[in-house]
Design an enzyme around this catalytic site. Sequence first.
Site, PDB file in Angstrom:
ATOM      1  CG  ASP A 191     -53.082  36.101 -69.349  1.00 26.96           C
ATOM      2  OD1 ASP A 191     -52.029  36.735 -69.487  1.00 26.96           O
ATOM      3  OD2 ASP A 191     -53.164  35.033 -68.714  1.00 26.96           O
TER       4      ASP A 191
ATOM      5  CG  ASP B  62     -46.381  39.000 -70.538  1.00 27.21           C
ATOM      6  OD1 ASP B  62     -46.348  37.778 -70.746  1.00 27.21           O
ATOM      7  OD2 ASP B  62     -47.277  39.559 -69.884  1.00 27.21           O
TER       8      ASP B  62
ATOM      9  CB  CYS C 142     -48.907  37.869 -66.022  1.00 26.53           C
ATOM     10  SG  CYS C 142     -47.720  37.112 -67.100  1.00 26.53           S
TER      11      CYS C 142
ATOM     12  CG  HIS D 168     -49.552  34.762 -72.394  1.00 25.80           C
ATOM     13  ND1 HIS D 168     -50.025  34.337 -71.171  1.00 25.80           N
ATOM     14  CD2 HIS D 168     -50.594  34.650 -73.264  1.00 25.80           C
ATOM     15  CE1 HIS D 168     -51.292  33.984 -71.302  1.00 25.80           C
ATOM     16  NE2 HIS D 168     -51.665  34.158 -72.563  1.00 25.80           N
TER      17      HIS D 168
ATOM     18  CG  ASP E 163     -54.837  34.328 -74.139  1.00 31.03           C
ATOM     19  OD1 ASP E 163     -55.990  34.110 -74.569  1.00 31.03           O
ATOM     20  OD2 ASP E 163     -54.289  33.650 -73.254  1.00 31.03           O
TER      21      ASP E 163
HETATM   22  N1  ABU Z   1     -47.869  33.951 -69.069  1.00 25.99           N
HETATM   23  C1  ABU Z   1     -46.559  34.459 -68.988  1.00 25.99           C
HETATM   24  C2  ABU Z   1     -45.551  33.702 -69.800  1.00 25.99           C
HETATM   25  C3  ABU Z   1     -44.802  32.772 -69.005  1.00 25.99           C
HETATM   26  C4  ABU Z   1     -43.633  32.124 -69.681  1.00 25.99           C
HETATM   27  O1  ABU Z   1     -43.287  32.447 -70.818  1.00 25.99           O
HETATM   28  O2  ABU Z   1     -43.029  31.302 -69.060  1.00 25.99           O
END
Ligand code: ABU
Length: 376
Positions: A123, A258, A360, A256, A207
Amino acid sequence: MLTSEHSKRLASTKTLPIVNSYNEWDTLQEIIVGRVEGACVPQFDATIKANTYPKNWWFFQKYGGRPYPQELLEPASKQLNEFCRVLEGEGVTVRRPDIIDFSSSYKTPDFEATGLYAAMPRDILTVIGNEIIEAPMAWRARFFEYRAYRSLMKEYLKQGAKWTTAPKPLMSDELYDFDYPIETVEDRHELAELGRFVTTEFEPCFDAADITRCGRDLFVQRSQVTNKLGITWLRNHLGDRFRVHTLKFQDPNPMHIDATFVPLRPGLVLTNPDRPCYQIDIFKKAGWDVVTAVQPTLPDNWPLYMSSKWLCMNILILDPKRVIVEKDEEPMHKFFKNLGFEVIPVAFRHVYTFGGSFHCVTCDIRRDSQLEEYGF
Ligand code: ABU
């Protein structure tokens, strides 16, 4: 006893800069793995509200500003340690951040808060070539998160890495839309479609986990924690050697990239069936195959305060053949085997509770890679 493959990987370390990574798939040599020790539940504010679902708000209201309950910390810490052991067994050098008590409160001229954790290096850090960039972040609870990584950053700097910190935001009230109306999933869909997020464009924020890397081409999303100015800063900073593309997904809660869009190797990208990408043609035109993840197996009652079940997509690629996948995500194991990967299963669901999985909780410091083009 080193296997010949392991010795070969160590031998090739000598020819690479200490920090060196251009993509998500080349052979991994060194990685930072986060830790949950010292983690603090963030105080419930507008950003936490916008990034979490109403059924979990009680958790932040009850524990916000206090250390994470021990019964959550202990099993997650054990799973992280076991993950490190597996990585080392696969020939990867593992580094860990410093232990910091994130429950200490702090006051800047613009706000007061307590911290979060150093569990998710992805992050806050991204490596692009031999440069390691500390992201500005967007949550007040993450303002001082970089402190846990400073020992490592200084060490990498001394060994020749380029170390950059993106402009630190003030995180004053102007960065947030405190009236962001977000009670239902429908609200979230509507606002995300309109391009309205809890962060404003007052100053750059991002991030690092909103970035994914494919050599010369980087893909970034505007999310609840990454604004357009943050993407502009990244684009300007990287200059002509890289192309920064903005992707948008049909996602009610973007935060995020990923567990949404995961390049697996040159010519192959994994997508989330619940979060289609509006610009997928960029990949199709470049000759990439687009594969859709299979459904996660996590039970509905598993405590997930800051993420979705799609953490099953948050895998870590050790090289174009080996991938680490959560132990109980058996449909995903089969899926990756069908794509020609060797699957290394690791139990990680207690770490999920802290908001991330293998991608992550890591930041790859060195892969045996060089700057390449992949058809874009
Ligand atoms: N921080 C990772 C993303 C988690 C999600 O998209 O559920």
